[in-house]
Design an enzyme around this catalytic site. Structure first.
Site, PDB file in Angstrom:
ATOM      1  N   GLU A   1      30.560  42.379  93.131  1.00 28.32           N
ATOM      2  CA  GLU A   1      30.736  43.094  91.957  1.00 28.32           C
ATOM      3  C   GLU A   1      32.381  43.116  91.523  1.00 28.32           C
ATOM      4  O   GLU A   1      33.007  43.829  91.097  1.00 28.32           O
ATOM      5  CB  GLU A   1      30.465  44.465  91.906  1.00 28.32           C
TER       6      GLU A   1
ATOM      7  N   GLU B   1      26.171  32.150  91.590  1.00 29.03           N
ATOM      8  CA  GLU B   1      25.361  30.982  92.053  1.00 29.03           C
ATOM      9  C   GLU B   1      26.058  30.460  93.121  1.00 29.03           C
ATOM     10  O   GLU B   1      27.074  30.908  93.894  1.00 29.03           O
ATOM     11  CB  GLU B   1      25.706  29.923  90.772  1.00 29.03           C
TER      12      GLU B   1
HETATM   13  C1  LIG Z   1      24.761  41.316  99.935  1.00 31.45           C
HETATM   14  C2  LIG Z   1      25.363  40.474  98.537  1.00 31.45           C
HETATM   15  C3  LIG Z   1      24.879  41.342  97.242  1.00 31.45           C
HETATM   16  C4  LIG Z   1      25.199  40.564  96.145  1.00 31.45           C
HETATM   17  N1  LIG Z   1      24.454  41.092  95.023  1.00 31.45           N
HETATM   18  C5  LIG Z   1      24.704  40.460  93.715  1.00 31.45           C
HETATM   19  C6  LIG Z   1      23.963  40.546  92.753  1.00 31.45           C
HETATM   20  O1  LIG Z   1      22.995  41.448  92.807  1.00 31.45           O
HETATM   21  N2  LIG Z   1      24.159  39.744  91.552  1.00 31.45           N
HETATM   22  C7  LIG Z   1      25.107  38.784  91.744  1.00 31.45           C
HETATM   23  O2  LIG Z   1      25.132  38.184  90.543  1.00 31.45           O
HETATM   24  N3  LIG Z   1      25.891  38.718  92.575  1.00 31.45           N
HETATM   25  C8  LIG Z   1      25.765  39.163  93.753  1.00 31.45           C
HETATM   26  N4  LIG Z   1      26.386  39.199  95.006  1.00 31.45           N
HETATM   27  C9  LIG Z   1      27.361  38.091  94.949  1.00 31.45           C
HETATM   28  C10 LIG Z   1      28.887  38.476  94.956  1.00 31.45           C
HETATM   29  O3  LIG Z   1      29.197  39.385  93.637  1.00 31.45           O
HETATM   30  C11 LIG Z   1      29.864  37.442  95.275  1.00 31.45           C
HETATM   31  O4  LIG Z   1      29.822  37.299  96.443  1.00 31.45           O
HETATM   32  C12 LIG Z   1      31.164  37.752  94.828  1.00 31.45           C
HETATM   33  O5  LIG Z   1      31.468  37.678  93.462  1.00 31.45           O
HETATM   34  C13 LIG Z   1      32.120  36.739  95.237  1.00 31.45           C
HETATM   35  O6  LIG Z   1      31.854  35.222  95.029  1.00 31.45           O
HETATM   36  P1  LIG Z   1      31.745  34.350  96.438  1.00 31.45           P
HETATM   37  O7  LIG Z   1      30.852  35.006  97.459  1.00 31.45           O
HETATM   38  O8  LIG Z   1      31.047  32.969  95.767  1.00 31.45           O
HETATM   39  O9  LIG Z   1      33.051  33.963  96.862  1.00 31.45           O
HETATM   40  P2  LIG Z   1      34.201  33.112  96.328  1.00 31.45           P
HETATM   41  O10 LIG Z   1      34.314  33.582  94.647  1.00 31.45           O
HETATM   42  O11 LIG Z   1      34.168  31.763  96.443  1.00 31.45           O
HETATM   43  O12 LIG Z   1      35.627  33.770  96.766  1.00 31.45           O
HETATM   44  C14 LIG Z   1      35.847  33.271  97.964  1.00 31.45           C
HETATM   45  C15 LIG Z   1      37.514  34.070  98.275  1.00 31.45           C
HETATM   46  O13 LIG Z   1      38.268  33.920  97.400  1.00 31.45           O
HETATM   47  C16 LIG Z   1      38.796  35.131  97.024  1.00 31.45           C
HETATM   48  N5  LIG Z   1      39.323  34.819  95.668  1.00 31.45           N
HETATM   49  C17 LIG Z   1      38.683  35.111  94.448  1.00 31.45           C
HETATM   50  N6  LIG Z   1      39.553  34.988  93.439  1.00 31.45           N
HETATM   51  C18 LIG Z   1      40.741  34.804  94.015  1.00 31.45           C
HETATM   52  C19 LIG Z   1      42.056  34.904  93.644  1.00 31.45           C
HETATM   53  N7  LIG Z   1      42.217  34.922  92.257  1.00 31.45           N
HETATM   54  N8  LIG Z   1      43.176  34.691  94.312  1.00 31.45           N
HETATM   55  C20 LIG Z   1      42.819  34.563  95.408  1.00 31.45           C
HETATM   56  N9  LIG Z   1      41.701  34.703  96.323  1.00 31.45           N
HETATM   57  C21 LIG Z   1      40.629  34.762  95.326  1.00 31.45           C
HETATM   58  C22 LIG Z   1      37.615  36.045  97.046  1.00 31.45           C
HETATM   59  O14 LIG Z   1      38.125  37.347  97.330  1.00 31.45           O
HETATM   60  C23 LIG Z   1      37.057  35.483  98.405  1.00 31.45           C
HETATM   61  O15 LIG Z   1      37.885  36.077  99.438  1.00 31.45           O
HETATM   62  C24 LIG Z   1      26.256  39.928  96.132  1.00 31.45           C
HETATM   63  C25 LIG Z   1      26.844  39.183  97.272  1.00 31.45           C
HETATM   64  C26 LIG Z   1      26.405  39.888  98.517  1.00 31.45           C
HETATM   65  C27 LIG Z   1      27.099  39.345  99.948  1.00 31.45           C
END
Ligand SMILES: Cc1cc2nc3c(=O)[nH]c(=O)nc-3n(C[C@H](O)[C@H](O)[C@H](O)COP(=O)(O)OP(=O)(O)OC[C@H]3O[C@@H](n4cnc5c(N)ncnc54)[C@H](O)[C@@H]3O)c2cc1C
Length: 388
Positions: free
Chosen positions: A369, A139
């Site tokens: 993922e 989301e």
């Molecule tokens: C091109 C593309 C296709 C996608 N396709 C899908 C899809 O088909 N279905 C779907 O549901 N989602 C999809 N996604 C979403 C994707 O799974 C998310 O972008 C991903 O899970 C990361 O979430 P976020 O972008 O909200 O980053 P955030 O969760 O906000 O993360 C921000 C930063 O924090 C870091 N982080 C996370 N946890 C920790 C931790 N414990 N300690 C330190 N750092 C941490 C992350 O690595 C990242 O660097 C897609 C994304 C993209 C860009």
């Protein structure tokens, strides 16, 4: 370029003995289709969202989705064969592979956690590629922390009403079926939502660094009423399903990265034999050879981790840590391999999209993922729990 190589056949033989030759024939057919219908267009696919549709159609018609599921005769191929097929698809075109991989995660969700009616109504169309699936978990305000989702599902008689928004959804716009996760009275639940359901709308394609041929968009639900018969599995248990589905998908995303890296590596290897400098070939220089050896070693070890996690999945034992390890290793090494490929091409690597697109494609998969950080938490958490 021939995609299925001796190295794939050797691994199939090592892993599956005599049956490995039969699996090799299945992959040969896919490889031929890729060489004619996908690989020649992969440069164009890098330029337009949704451009991959014709190649994906051809692969669906060839039965690529069926590789991941038991056939009508009750036989099933090892998951590692499907993962290797996805490696081949990615070595021809990464966005095509990602789109199909996510579609198949949706199909697996309905197959494994859905009821008989949903399998008949939805799974058969997904596995035959007659309808396209999208996985809607992320989301705008929750990605890695997926449990913080705000989308709700409220029961109203024999329906659930969905409200909220899902971000970065692959296949959005092209998909016929959305597997949507929402917070309901008993916890998080999963729903099958048909694209034509009133209240579902898809935003504009989101421009991306890489994986450009696949479509990515926001999907919104406003007073979107779905029949209670579309609830997948039990209300409140969806996170158990998500954990299982994403573990399988992580093996596939790892394999996709092996495919991406393999193509970048082969291009760089070829170039190093053609480029002359210092009165010789680039490939003769010792630091070039170091790069070639490191790229090759990283590729082979990533592929083996994917194969190992696949075997564990087939054995029906917990494979979540190994799947996470395979994804961390394969995605991060693919970024390094593709980066070295750019370096070997020099200025031509930095300016030619047909070289740098592999780095741009691989770069997504250390985020999507399950970002590397999330997966490291999972791996370390399991290690520490087991050694207490
Ligand atoms: C091109 C593309 C296709 C996608 N396709 C899908 C899809 O088909 N279905 C779907 O549901 N989602 C999809 N996604 C979403 C994707 O799974 C998310 O972008 C991903 O899970 C990361 O979430 P976020 O972008 O909200 O980053 P955030 O969760 O906000 O993360 C921000 C930063 O924090 C870091 N982080 C996370 N946890 C920790 C931790 N414990 N300690 C330190 N750092 C941490 C992350 O690595 C990242 O660097 C897609 C994304 C993209 C860009």
């Amino acid at each position: 370029m021939k995609l299925l190589r001796a190295e794939h056949k050797r691994l199939l033989k090592a892993l599956y003995g005599a049956e490995g030759e039969d699996y090799g024939r299945v992959l040969e057919a896919i490889s031929l289709l890729l060489e004619t219908s996908v690989l020649p267009h992969s440069k164009e696919f890098d330029e337009a969202a949704g451009g991959i549709a014709p190649g994906r159609r051809a692969l669906f018609d060839q039965g690529i989705c069926r590789l991941a599921f038991p056939s009508a005769e009750g036989t099933s191929l090892p998951f590692g064969v499907y993962a290797m097929a996805m490696e081949l698809v990615a070595s021809a075109d990464a966005p095509t592979a990602m789109s199909i991989g996510i579609h198949n995660t949706v199909a697996e969700g309905v197959f494994r956690f859905g009821n008989d009616d949903q399998r008949k109504r939805v799974f058969t169309d997904l596995v035959e590629g007659r309808r396209l699936g999208a996985f809607a978990l992320t989301e705008p305000s929750s990605g890695s922390d997926a449990r913080a989702m705000k989308t709700t599902a409220v029961k109203n008689g024999s329906n659930y009403t969905l409200d909220g928004s899902k971000m970065f959804i692959t296949n959005a716009g092209d998909a016929d079926i959305y597997l949507v996760f929402a917070a309901s009275a008993k916890g998080h639940s999963a729903f099958i939502v048909d694209k034509s359901t009133p209240g579902l709308s898809v935003g504009k394609d989101i421009p991306k660094l890489g994986m450009r041929g696949s479509r990515t968009a926001e999907v919104r639900f406003s007073d979107c009423s779905v029949p209670a018969g579309n609830l997948v599995g039990k209300e409140g248990e969806a996170f158990e399903y998500v954990k299982f589905l994403l573990s399988g998908s992580r093996i596939v995303m790892g394999s996709i990265c092996v495919g991406i890296a393999l193509t970048a590596y082969r291009k760089a290897l070829e170039y190093s034999k053609q480029r002359s400098l210092f009165n010789g070939e680039l490939s003769e220089l010792q630091m070039t050879r170091e790069k070639i050896a490191d790229m090759r070693t990283e590729l082979s070890s990533s592929r083996l981790l994917c194969a190992y996690a696949s075997r564990l999945k087939d054995a029906g034992v917990d494979f979540s840590s190994e799947a996470a390890q395979a994804k961390v290793a394969a995605t991060e090494s693919a970024v390094r391999v593709c980066d070295r490929a750019i370096q070997l091409f020099g200025g031509y690597g930095y300016t030619d999209p047909d070289v740098h697109r592999h780095w741009r494609d691989a770069r997504l998969l250390t985020i999507g993922e399950g970002a590397s950080e999330v997966l490291r938490m999972l791996i370390a958490g399991k290690e520490l729990a087991e050694t207490r």
